[in-house]
Design an enzyme around this catalytic site. Structure first.
Site, PDB file in Angstrom:
ATOM      1  CG  PHE A 142     -13.266 -11.121  -8.407  1.00  0.00           C
ATOM      2  CD1 PHE A 142     -12.423 -10.436  -9.246  1.00  0.00           C
ATOM      3  CD2 PHE A 142     -12.903 -11.434  -7.304  1.00  0.00           C
ATOM      4  CE1 PHE A 142     -11.335  -9.844  -9.200  1.00  0.00           C
ATOM      5  CE2 PHE A 142     -11.425 -11.138  -7.076  1.00  0.00           C
ATOM      6  CZ  PHE A 142     -10.823 -10.196  -7.726  1.00  0.00           C
ATOM      7  CB  VAL A 167      -1.218  -0.005   1.190  1.00  0.00           C
ATOM      8  CG1 VAL A 167      -1.611   1.304   1.150  1.00  0.00           C
ATOM      9  CG2 VAL A 167      -2.096  -1.102   1.141  1.00  0.00           C
ATOM     10  CE  LYS A 215      -9.259  -2.584   1.282  1.00  0.00           C
ATOM     11  NZ  LYS A 215      -8.377  -2.450   0.222  1.00  0.00           N
ATOM     12  CD  GLU A 235      -4.152   1.545  -3.140  1.00  0.00           C
ATOM     13  OE1 GLU A 235      -3.825   2.917  -2.516  1.00  0.00           O
ATOM     14  OE2 GLU A 235      -4.698   1.351  -4.059  1.00  0.00           O
ATOM     15  CB  THR A 288      -7.823  -2.254   5.635  1.00  0.00           C
ATOM     16  OG1 THR A 288      -7.620  -2.039   3.810  1.00  0.00           O
ATOM     17  CG2 THR A 288      -9.352  -2.823   5.360  1.00  0.00           C
ATOM     18  CG  LEU A 300      -2.570  -1.642  -4.122  1.00  0.00           C
ATOM     19  CD1 LEU A 300      -2.032  -3.031  -3.963  1.00  0.00           C
ATOM     20  CD2 LEU A 300      -1.720  -0.748  -4.150  1.00  0.00           C
ATOM     21  CB  CYS A 323      -7.237  -7.892   0.914  1.00  0.00           C
ATOM     22  SG  CYS A 323      -5.848  -6.554   0.650  1.00  0.00           S
TER      23      CYS A 323
HETATM   24  C1  UDX Z   1      -7.846  -7.951  -3.119  1.00  0.00           C
HETATM   25  C2  UDX Z   1      -8.711  -6.994  -4.063  1.00  0.00           C
HETATM   26  O1  UDX Z   1      -8.735  -7.374  -5.417  1.00  0.00           O
HETATM   27  C3  UDX Z   1      -8.094  -5.526  -3.922  1.00  0.00           C
HETATM   28  O2  UDX Z   1      -9.055  -4.751  -4.650  1.00  0.00           O
HETATM   29  C4  UDX Z   1      -7.884  -5.088  -2.333  1.00  0.00           C
HETATM   30  O3  UDX Z   1      -7.196  -3.937  -2.626  1.00  0.00           O
HETATM   31  C5  UDX Z   1      -6.950  -6.235  -1.846  1.00  0.00           C
HETATM   32  O4  UDX Z   1      -7.618  -7.689  -2.162  1.00  0.00           O
HETATM   33  P1  UDX Z   1      -5.823  -9.391  -3.976  1.00  0.00           P
HETATM   34  O5  UDX Z   1      -5.600  -9.847  -2.675  1.00  0.00           O
HETATM   35  O6  UDX Z   1      -4.129  -8.747  -4.483  1.00  0.00           O
HETATM   36  O7  UDX Z   1      -6.599  -7.893  -4.304  1.00  0.00           O
HETATM   37  O8  UDX Z   1      -5.828 -10.264  -5.104  1.00  0.00           O
HETATM   38  P2  UDX Z   1      -7.022 -10.590  -6.019  1.00  0.00           P
HETATM   39  O9  UDX Z   1      -6.810 -10.726  -7.391  1.00  0.00           O
HETATM   40  O10 UDX Z   1      -8.254  -9.903  -5.688  1.00  0.00           O
HETATM   41  O11 UDX Z   1      -7.150 -12.300  -5.488  1.00  0.00           O
HETATM   42  C6  UDX Z   1      -7.766 -12.560  -4.204  1.00  0.00           C
HETATM   43  C7  UDX Z   1      -7.701 -14.168  -4.249  1.00  0.00           C
HETATM   44  O12 UDX Z   1      -9.045 -14.372  -4.870  1.00  0.00           O
HETATM   45  C8  UDX Z   1      -6.915 -14.859  -4.687  1.00  0.00           C
HETATM   46  O13 UDX Z   1      -6.334 -15.930  -4.302  1.00  0.00           O
HETATM   47  C9  UDX Z   1      -7.320 -15.365  -6.268  1.00  0.00           C
HETATM   48  O14 UDX Z   1      -6.730 -16.519  -6.802  1.00  0.00           O
HETATM   49  C10 UDX Z   1      -8.685 -15.269  -5.633  1.00  0.00           C
HETATM   50  N1  UDX Z   1      -9.635 -15.562  -6.849  1.00  0.00           N
HETATM   51  C11 UDX Z   1      -9.944 -14.462  -7.516  1.00  0.00           C
HETATM   52  C12 UDX Z   1     -10.556 -16.466  -6.959  1.00  0.00           C
HETATM   53  O15 UDX Z   1     -10.548 -17.640  -6.617  1.00  0.00           O
HETATM   54  N2  UDX Z   1     -11.470 -16.438  -8.086  1.00  0.00           N
HETATM   55  C13 UDX Z   1     -11.719 -15.227  -8.786  1.00  0.00           C
HETATM   56  O16 UDX Z   1     -12.839 -15.280  -9.783  1.00  0.00           O
HETATM   57  C14 UDX Z   1     -10.910 -14.320  -8.541  1.00  0.00           C
END
Ligand code: UDX
Length: 458
Positions: A250, A12, A205, A152, A122, A154, A261
């Site tokens: 997602f 962050v 958030k 944030e 957060t 990201l 997160c």
């Molecule tokens: C997440 C949020 O996307 C971001 O906005 C927030 O600020 C922090 O948390 P991040 O943890 O970096 O980001 O990864 P993300 O790409 O969102 O994936 C999170 C988890 O969900 C991963 O383990 C990923 O494999 C899983 N995932 C994601 C799924 O199992 N299925 C999906 O369709 C999408």
């Protein structure tokens, strides 16, 4: 141009600092870790993040960003101080705010001019109010200080891109003065700004992250049902995605969400609700589904194999998702100890996460089993009795069914990311299990060998 200090140089803080410098602000990033500061000064990023190092170097050379442990001089004449330190989860699910409190006190004792303190970490709803009170309680000089919330959004792996091209900037303020400063700081980004009060910003958030976690858990729940009734989750997701109210993102079922997160923020919101005498049933269910999802494939494989003892087990992918070396809440961390306990000889491949994993599970014998880290996938698969896919790295996705068939002693593949075509795997003669899709070969089918009784091919 604003003079900005950023406390904390994790995902962050560092990314925010670098992006503020990139749009023209004067930035000082503060971290207590001297070694880390030296590394950053030399132009090396302490985290694996696409495009970050280039921007660090560019802005350092241009004199727009610096790194220091000397928080006193960084804070004393800053126009705005962004707090991006960690808020790790505590055993009861609540967020640990001690790092925020430490920074708040350092700010209070050192600022020499009016200053806006912006909480990017957060934090539970209401924390910004407390931070403002805390700073005012410890304030040494006669200056005005106000706290604003600026959560944030990201995602790791695309952090720089997500910051420079964010879909929205959320700012939570309690005065026109604070709102004005934040709007000006973000003005050069040219992105949509949503201005709300502090508590709403804090809630946005959690509500956003938990909604996405819920979406994933919902798909995993449906995937599990698909398996039972003979539907295919990927076809189901595709069909759903055309409805714009649902959207196409997602919807991927798999081995459950990990990372820094979703797991933390779902538990924190559930805790916050409980503290307020409310049961957040939806989020609670998302957490439960996710916990069970992480070891679903292991349980399936265990039934199929009877034992893992003496088997060569290829593990492809250790990080919680591709594009990062982060292992936090990764499915591998749940499954590897189970496999070791069962006496598996694990051969693990991960293009960037192996080093971090080896800190937790050093190479060699571990309990009844052992773990070996390999640099290419072929080494992991060669002579393996079973393979687990935990992360959808590009090189893992690129593997052909024929490679599995050719290299493995028994081509038995458990794919936690649904990355291969069921029909193609079946055609190549691979016994293939994934999430929410029809198994290629039915469990116990005659032509598959009983690998439970075999030992590793030497
Ligand atoms: C997440 C949020 O996307 C971001 O906005 C927030 O600020 C922090 O948390 P991040 O943890 O970096 O980001 O990864 P993300 O790409 O969102 O994936 C999170 C988890 O969900 C991963 O383990 C990923 O494999 C899983 N995932 C994601 C799924 O199992 N299925 C999906 O369709 C999408």
């Amino acid at each position: 141009m604003y003079k900005i200090a950023v406390a904390g140089t994790g995902y962050v803080g560092l990314v925010a600092g670098v992006c503020f410098a990139e749009v023209g602000h004067q930035v000082t990033c503060v971290d207590i870790d001297e070694k880390k500061v030296d590394v950053m000064k030399s132009g090396v990023s302490p985290i694996f993040e696409a495009g970050l190092e280039e921007l660090m170097q560019k802005n350092y050379v241009a004199g727009r960003i610096d790194y220091t442990t000397d928080y006193k001089s960084a804070y004393k004449d800053a126009d705005a101080i962004f707090i991006g330190v960690g808020t790790p989860e505590q055993p009861d699910g609540s967020a640990n705010l001690s790092y925020i409190a430490t920074v708040a006190r350092q700010i209070a004792e050192n600022i020499e001019k009016d200053c806006l303190v912006v909480v990017k970490s957060t934090v539970p709803v209401g924390t910004n109010d407390k931070v403002e009170q805390f700073i005012n309680d410890f304030l040494v000089n006669d200056v005005k200080v106000e706290v604003a919330s600026n959560p944030e959004f990201l995602a790791q792996g695309s952090a720089v891109h997500d910051t420079l091209h964010a879909e929205r900037i959320i700012i939570g303020t309690e005065s026109k003065w604070a709102e004005g400063i934040l709007k000006q700081i973000y003005e050069p980004f040219g992105l949509p700004i949503v201005s709300v009060n502090r508590r709403s910003a804090e809630m946005i958030k959690y509500a956003s992250n938990d909604f996405l976690a819920l979406k994933i858990s919902y798909m995993n729940d449906i995937a599990n049902l698909c398996e039972l009734v003979g539907a295919d989750i990927q076809d189901v997701a595709k069909g759903m995605s055309f409805d714009q109210r649902i959207g196409s993102k997602f919807l991927n079922a798999g081995i459950g969400y990990g990372g820094s997160c979703f797991p933390k923020d779902t538990k924190a919101l559930e805790y916050l609700a409980k503290q307020n005498g409310y049961e957040l049933k939806t989020v609670k269910a998302a957490i439960e589904v996710n916990t069970e999802q992480k070891t679903k494939l292991f349980s399936k494989a265990r039934k199929r194999l009877i034992t893992f003892s003496g088997l060569k087990v290829a593990v492809l992918g250790l990080t919680f998702k591709p594009g990062t070396d982060d292992l936090r809440e990764a499915a591998s961390l749940e499954n590897v100890p189970l496999l070791l306990e069962q006496g598996a000889n694990i051969y693990a491949f991960d293009p960037v996460g192996a080093k971090n994993f080896a800190r937790v599970y050093p190479e060699g014998t571990n309990g009844r089993g052992s773990i070996t880290y390999v640099e290419n996938i072929e080494e992991a698969l060669d002579g393996a009795n079973v393979c687990f896919v935990f992360t959808e790295w590009g090189e893992v996705k690129a593997l052909t069914p024929e490679t599995y068939k050719k290299l493995m002693w028994t081509p038995l593949v458990y794919d936690g990311r649904n990355i291969y075509d069921v029909g193609e795997m079946e055609e190549a003669g691979v016994e293939y299990y994934s999430i929410g899709r029809k198994p290629a070969l039915r469990e116990g089918k005659k032509e598959s060998r009983n690998i439970g009784l075999q030992t590793v091919k030497s």
